[in-house]
Structures are given as structure tokens and as C-alpha cells.
Design a protein around this motif. Structure first.
Motif, PDB file in Angstrom:
ATOM      1  N   LEU A 148       0.789  -1.407  -0.157  1.00  0.00           N
ATOM      2  CA  LEU A 148      -0.016  -0.271  -0.053  1.00  0.00           C
ATOM      3  C   LEU A 148       0.945   1.220  -0.097  1.00  0.00           C
ATOM      4  O   LEU A 148       0.336   2.183   0.258  1.00  0.00           O
ATOM      5  CB  LEU A 148      -0.873   0.031   1.337  1.00  0.00           C
ATOM      6  N   SER A 149       2.320   1.106  -0.357  1.00  0.00           N
ATOM      7  CA  SER A 149       3.001   2.328  -0.270  1.00  0.00           C
ATOM      8  C   SER A 149       2.462   3.273  -1.328  1.00  0.00           C
ATOM      9  O   SER A 149       1.750   3.166  -2.403  1.00  0.00           O
ATOM     10  CB  SER A 149       4.427   1.909  -0.925  1.00  0.00           C
ATOM     11  N   GLY A 150       2.476   4.576  -1.208  1.00  0.00           N
ATOM     12  CA  GLY A 150       1.927   5.595  -1.868  1.00  0.00           C
ATOM     13  C   GLY A 150       0.398   6.004  -1.654  1.00  0.00           C
ATOM     14  O   GLY A 150      -0.114   6.912  -2.102  1.00  0.00           O
ATOM     15  N   ILE A 151      -0.274   5.199  -0.807  1.00  0.00           N
ATOM     16  CA  ILE A 151      -1.595   5.703  -0.390  1.00  0.00           C
ATOM     17  C   ILE A 151      -1.443   6.293   1.060  1.00  0.00           C
ATOM     18  O   ILE A 151      -0.699   6.036   1.982  1.00  0.00           O
ATOM     19  CB  ILE A 151      -2.387   4.361  -0.061  1.00  0.00           C
ATOM     20  N   ARG A 152      -2.312   7.486   1.178  1.00  0.00           N
ATOM     21  CA  ARG A 152      -2.379   8.242   2.427  1.00  0.00           C
ATOM     22  C   ARG A 152      -3.512   8.264   3.075  1.00  0.00           C
ATOM     23  O   ARG A 152      -4.706   8.129   2.385  1.00  0.00           O
ATOM     24  CB  ARG A 152      -2.153   9.871   2.191  1.00  0.00           C
ATOM     25  N   VAL A 153      -3.494   7.917   4.479  1.00  0.00           N
ATOM     26  CA  VAL A 153      -4.763   7.671   5.094  1.00  0.00           C
ATOM     27  C   VAL A 153      -4.719   8.740   6.491  1.00  0.00           C
ATOM     28  O   VAL A 153      -3.681   8.850   7.062  1.00  0.00           O
ATOM     29  CB  VAL A 153      -4.676   6.232   5.718  1.00  0.00           C
ATOM     30  N   ILE A 154      -5.882   9.469   6.607  1.00  0.00           N
ATOM     31  CA  ILE A 154      -6.002  10.365   7.714  1.00  0.00           C
ATOM     32  C   ILE A 154      -6.720   9.498   8.768  1.00  0.00           C
ATOM     33  O   ILE A 154      -7.965   8.890   8.499  1.00  0.00           O
ATOM     34  CB  ILE A 154      -6.730  11.600   7.294  1.00  0.00           C
ATOM     35  N   GLN A 194     -12.617  11.706  -4.886  1.00  0.00           N
ATOM     36  CA  GLN A 194     -12.220  10.471  -4.718  1.00  0.00           C
ATOM     37  C   GLN A 194     -12.030   9.731  -3.489  1.00  0.00           C
ATOM     38  O   GLN A 194     -11.583   8.852  -3.305  1.00  0.00           O
ATOM     39  CB  GLN A 194     -10.930  10.326  -5.698  1.00  0.00           C
ATOM     40  N   ILE A 195     -12.375  10.631  -2.468  1.00  0.00           N
ATOM     41  CA  ILE A 195     -11.791  10.111  -1.155  1.00  0.00           C
ATOM     42  C   ILE A 195     -12.829   8.904  -0.898  1.00  0.00           C
ATOM     43  O   ILE A 195     -13.905   8.606  -1.279  1.00  0.00           O
ATOM     44  CB  ILE A 195     -12.235  11.364   0.021  1.00  0.00           C
ATOM     45  N   SER A 255      -7.006  -0.067  15.109  1.00  0.00           N
ATOM     46  CA  SER A 255      -6.678  -1.401  14.555  1.00  0.00           C
ATOM     47  C   SER A 255      -6.769  -1.313  12.958  1.00  0.00           C
ATOM     48  O   SER A 255      -5.944  -1.677  12.117  1.00  0.00           O
ATOM     49  CB  SER A 255      -7.261  -2.308  15.156  1.00  0.00           C
ATOM     50  N   CYS A 256      -7.755  -0.927  12.377  1.00  0.00           N
ATOM     51  CA  CYS A 256      -8.035  -0.575  11.079  1.00  0.00           C
ATOM     52  C   CYS A 256      -6.926   0.141  10.423  1.00  0.00           C
ATOM     53  O   CYS A 256      -6.349  -0.436   9.483  1.00  0.00           O
ATOM     54  CB  CYS A 256      -9.494  -0.024  10.836  1.00  0.00           C
ATOM     55  N   ALA A 257      -6.524   1.312  10.804  1.00  0.00           N
ATOM     56  CA  ALA A 257      -5.564   2.008  10.371  1.00  0.00           C
ATOM     57  C   ALA A 257      -4.226   1.378  10.521  1.00  0.00           C
ATOM     58  O   ALA A 257      -3.199   1.537   9.622  1.00  0.00           O
ATOM     59  CB  ALA A 257      -5.562   3.314  10.849  1.00  0.00           C
ATOM     60  N   MET A 258      -3.989   0.631  11.746  1.00  0.00           N
ATOM     61  CA  MET A 258      -2.842  -0.240  11.724  1.00  0.00           C
ATOM     62  C   MET A 258      -2.375  -1.178  10.727  1.00  0.00           C
ATOM     63  O   MET A 258      -1.652  -1.305  10.091  1.00  0.00           O
ATOM     64  CB  MET A 258      -2.902  -0.872  12.981  1.00  0.00           C
ATOM     65  N   GLU A 318      -5.526  15.795  -0.186  1.00  0.00           N
ATOM     66  CA  GLU A 318      -4.589  15.301  -0.604  1.00  0.00           C
ATOM     67  C   GLU A 318      -4.319  13.903  -0.246  1.00  0.00           C
ATOM     68  O   GLU A 318      -3.237  13.079  -0.431  1.00  0.00           O
ATOM     69  CB  GLU A 318      -3.077  15.951   0.078  1.00  0.00           C
ATOM     70  N   SER A 319      -5.422  13.254   0.363  1.00  0.00           N
ATOM     71  CA  SER A 319      -5.328  11.931   0.855  1.00  0.00           C
ATOM     72  C   SER A 319      -6.179  11.161   0.001  1.00  0.00           C
ATOM     73  O   SER A 319      -7.154  11.388  -0.873  1.00  0.00           O
ATOM     74  CB  SER A 319      -5.794  11.878   2.201  1.00  0.00           C
ATOM     75  N   ASP A 320      -6.090   9.739   0.244  1.00  0.00           N
ATOM     76  CA  ASP A 320      -6.845   8.699  -0.358  1.00  0.00           C
ATOM     77  C   ASP A 320      -7.923   7.960   0.683  1.00  0.00           C
ATOM     78  O   ASP A 320      -9.123   7.882   0.221  1.00  0.00           O
ATOM     79  CB  ASP A 320      -6.031   7.406  -0.630  1.00  0.00           C
ATOM     80  N   ILE A 321      -7.942   7.953   1.950  1.00  0.00           N
ATOM     81  CA  ILE A 321      -8.566   7.357   2.786  1.00  0.00           C
ATOM     82  C   ILE A 321      -8.828   8.121   4.180  1.00  0.00           C
ATOM     83  O   ILE A 321      -7.980   8.705   4.520  1.00  0.00           O
ATOM     84  CB  ILE A 321      -8.358   6.028   3.094  1.00  0.00           C
TER      85      ILE A 321
END
Length: 396
Positions: free
Chosen positions: A7-13, A119-120, A23-26, A90-93
Motif C-alpha cells: 500500500l505504499s503511496g496511499i495516504r490515510v487520515i 475520490q476520497i 486497529s483498522c488504520a494499523m 491530498e489523501s486517499d482514505i
């Protein structure tokens, strides 16, 4: 050497606390996503004070929030809302686990975010979901276990309802949500569309009960507590030995026959009470008594050597302080040491995801409170003076 994450390149807030959301974000962070965890200034995630603190750091927090960047935002300040929206653009998720409607009231809900980022992929985790008569209630793992039926089917016969020994619904909801997020991400790759995920602890707890619910829907029995014993296959459970308990799963007919031979219970092979699996389930009390009368003459380790050598599925019942001494667990590297800037060297459970090219990895420790706030603000274009001002005025 660290390998690139899937998942490199994907940004999550991540704007969550406690267990399900973190745990989901982990799970996403372990696979290489850049996760920015947002916490309250001065307080942080409620789990920061749980357990035996190591130089002020919680072991529960450090395992759940590894591989993440950490910043603080005061959502009561409109400038903090602006920063959140700049990150969102600027994030994906986005992953959040406030009560239903909280993020909308703050101006940070899905409808607001998709105005700046159509696209979020936006995931909301809550106790009862974003709709329905219970949407405004707070929800916890224990409540979901109770309302889903899990608690009624856990524990020993005749004993009070019992919850599972680990927070399966919190962590399970995190897993279900990560699975949903990745499904939405694949959909976005195909169509360009983002979408909203409405995830509820109760829904996920009921989904875990698909096996037991099937019995009810088919007009069968209502599942009740069976201790460690399997409801539909026997012998299958933890049986008493000379020095404790030992798990045996010899319910397949050839395993059952060979177990009887090894345990000196050949007379049980032709006993009509135990002739088939269905017979053994029906006469479980008699079966357990007969087996344990033989098993108590040897230790669990002795039975482990005898049965495993013959290919009979079995294994010890470990305490948690014994699990990580097992040579197979050590070979599988299910514990990992991490150097934390405050707690020092700490040991935590490793990810089980062993992909050949992009395995899950623990790349960095959990952040101290607000550790990366300045770095993230500068990345957004704030200069040193603005960063200092925002600290002084309680924005971050």
C-alpha cells in the motif's frame, strides 16, 4: 532490510481512538500506507493511559499505532478544520470512529470532504452504524458481543454469559473495515469514484456469528455455551491432562480410531455411543469423561509428542506469557522488537501477513503525542512562524 509495502503511496487520515478505528488504520499502515493519526492536543487517544506504562507510554497504544505519523488538531478551532481539509484534499482514505453525526457537525463529514476530494474513501466506524434506531448510542466490544448472541454462546454450560477473552469485535471491525476500504480502493481504480463506508460493531459481531446463526435460521438448535468443546465435532476441544489442559481435534474418523489406540482406549472404537461423530457429540459428557480418565496419566507435553507424531491435530493451552516461547511462534517471528523514542526497546505482536513480495512490516514505532505535527504542517506549506503561532494558540 525493509521491503516496499503493497500500500505504499496511499495516504490515510485517521481520526480515531480506542481500538476498532486504530486497529483498522494499523492494518493499512503495516502494509505500507502512510497513516497520519490525528489526536486531541494535550490528551491524545484514550488508550495512551492503558496498561503498565513504559516511561509514560502505553503498551496498548504503542502496538495499535505503530507505523503511523502523529499530529494533534483542536477541532474546536476553525483553523484546525482548515488543516484537516487540506490534508483530506491530498489523501486517499479517511478513517474515523466518532459517534454518528459528530464529524458532520464539525464540518468534516463525508459530504464536506468529497467537495474538496471527490475520490476520497471515507470510513466511519461506530457502535451501531449511521442509521437505525440505535445510531446515537455509544457502542463497545462487550455490548456488541452481548447483542450479537456471541456472549450467550461463550463460556461454560450453566455459567453466566461470558465475553471472548480478546476484543474480537473491535479488532474484527477493524479488519472488516480495512477489507471494505481496499475493496473501495480497487473500485476507485476502475471507475475513479470514491465512496463512503458505514461500519458498525454490532453488524460485524453478527457477521462473525454466521455459523451459529445458520443453525437458528435452519430451525435447528439455539447455540448455547460449550466451554472449549466444539458444538458439532467431537472429540474437539481442551481436555484435562496430568498437568493442565491440552487441545485435541480427533473428530475425523481415522483420527478418532488412531487416538483411541494411542491412548489405550481401544474399547471406545466399537462403543455405539462413540461410533460416529454425531454419536460422540450426542454423548459428549461420557466421551470427555472416558478420554480424560486416560489423558490424566500423562502431561500435556507427553501427549503433544505422542499425538503430533501420529498426525493427530493437537496443541497445548498456553498462557500469554508462554505463547512467545514456543519455537514455532519464534520461527514465524510473531513477536518483534521496536525502538521507541520514549519507551525504549519494546516487544509487540508482529503482523501475520507474510506476502512473498510485499509483506506486512513494523517499520517504525508509534508516535509520541504530536510528534509529527510540525513536519506535517510544513509539508502543507505553513512556515515556522505559523507553526509556532498555532502551538501557542492551541490550534494544534
Amino acid at each position: 532490510m525493509m521491503m516496499p509495502g503493497a500500500l505504499s503511496g496511499i495516504r490515510v487520515i485517521e481520526s480515531t481512538q480506542h481500538l476498532a478505528g486504530p486497529s483498522c488504520a494499523m492494518f493499512l499502515a503495516d502494509m505500507g500506507a502512510e497513516v497520519i493519526k490525528i489526536e486531541r492536543p494535550g490528551q491524545g487517544d484514550a488508550s495512551r493511559i492503558l496498561g503498565k506504562l513504559q516511561n509514560g507510554e502505553s503498551p496498548m497504544y504503542t502496538v495499535l499505532n505503530r507505523n503511523k505519523l502523529g499530529m494533534t488538531l483542536n477541532y474546536k478551532d476553525p483553523r484546525a478544520i482548515k488543516i484537516f481539509m487540506e490534508l483530506a484534499s491530498e489523501s486517499d482514505i479517511i478513517v474515523e470512529n466518532n459517534r454518528a453525526g459528530v464529524m458532520d457537525r464539525l464540518g468534516l463529514g463525508y459530504d464536506a470532504v468529497r467537495q474538496v476530494n471527490p475520490q476520497i474513501i471515507y470510513a466511519s466506524l461506530s457502535g451501531f452504524g449511521q442509521s437505525g434506531p440505535y445510531r446515537d448510542r455509544g457502542g463497545y466490544d462487550t455490548i456488541a458481543q452481548g447483542m450479537s448472541g456471541i456472549m450467550s454462546a461463550t463460556g461454560n454450560p450453566g455459567a453466566p454469559p461470558a465475553k471472548a477473552g480478546v476484543p474480537i469485535i473491535d479488532i474484527g471491525t477493524g479488519l472488516f473495515t480495512a477489507y471494505g476500504i481496499l475493496s473501495a480502493y480497487i473500485h476507485r481504480q476502475r471507475t475513479g469514484e470514491g465512496q463512503y463506508l458505514d461500519m458498525a460493531l454490532l453488524d460485524c459481531a453478527i457477521a462473525f456469528s454466521m455459523w451459529e446463526s445458520a443453525a437458528v435460521f435452519s430451525g435447528g438448535e439455539v447455540p448455547s455455551p460449550f466451554g472449549s468443546m466444539h458444538r458439532r465435532n467431537q472429540p474437539h476441544g481442551a481436555f484435562k491432562t496430568k498437568d493442565g489442559y491440552f487441545c485435541i481435534a480427533a473428530d475425523q474418523q481415522h483420527h478418532w480410531k488412531r487416538f483411541c489406540e494411542l491412548a489405550g482406549l481401544e474399547d471406545l472404537i466399537d462403543d455405539p455411543r462413540f461410533a460416529t461423530n454425531r454419536d460422540r457429540v450426542e454423548h459428549l459428557d461420557d466421551l470427555q469423561a472416558a478420554m480424560e480418565a486416560a489423558l490424566v496419566h500423562k502431561t500435556s507435553n507427553e501427549w503433544n509428542d505422542i499425538l503430533s507424531a501420529e498426525g493427530i491435530p493437537c496443541g497445548p493451552v498456553y498462557r500469554y506469557d508462554q505463547v512467545f516461547d514456543d519455537p514455532h511462534v519464534q520461527h514465524r517471528q510473531m513477536a518483534v522488537d521496536v525502538d521507541h523514542p520514549k519507551a525504549g526497546r519494546i516487544t509487540m505482536t508482529n503482523t501475520p501477513l507474510k506476502l512473498s513480495q510485499t509483506p506486512g512490516q513494523v517499520r517504525m514505532p508509534a508516535p509520541t503525542l504530536s510528534q509529527h505535527t510540525d513536519e506535517i504542517l510544513r509539508r502543507l506549506g505553513y512556515d515556522d512562524a505559523a507553526v509556532a503561532q498555532y502551538h501557542d494558540e492551541g490550534v494544534v
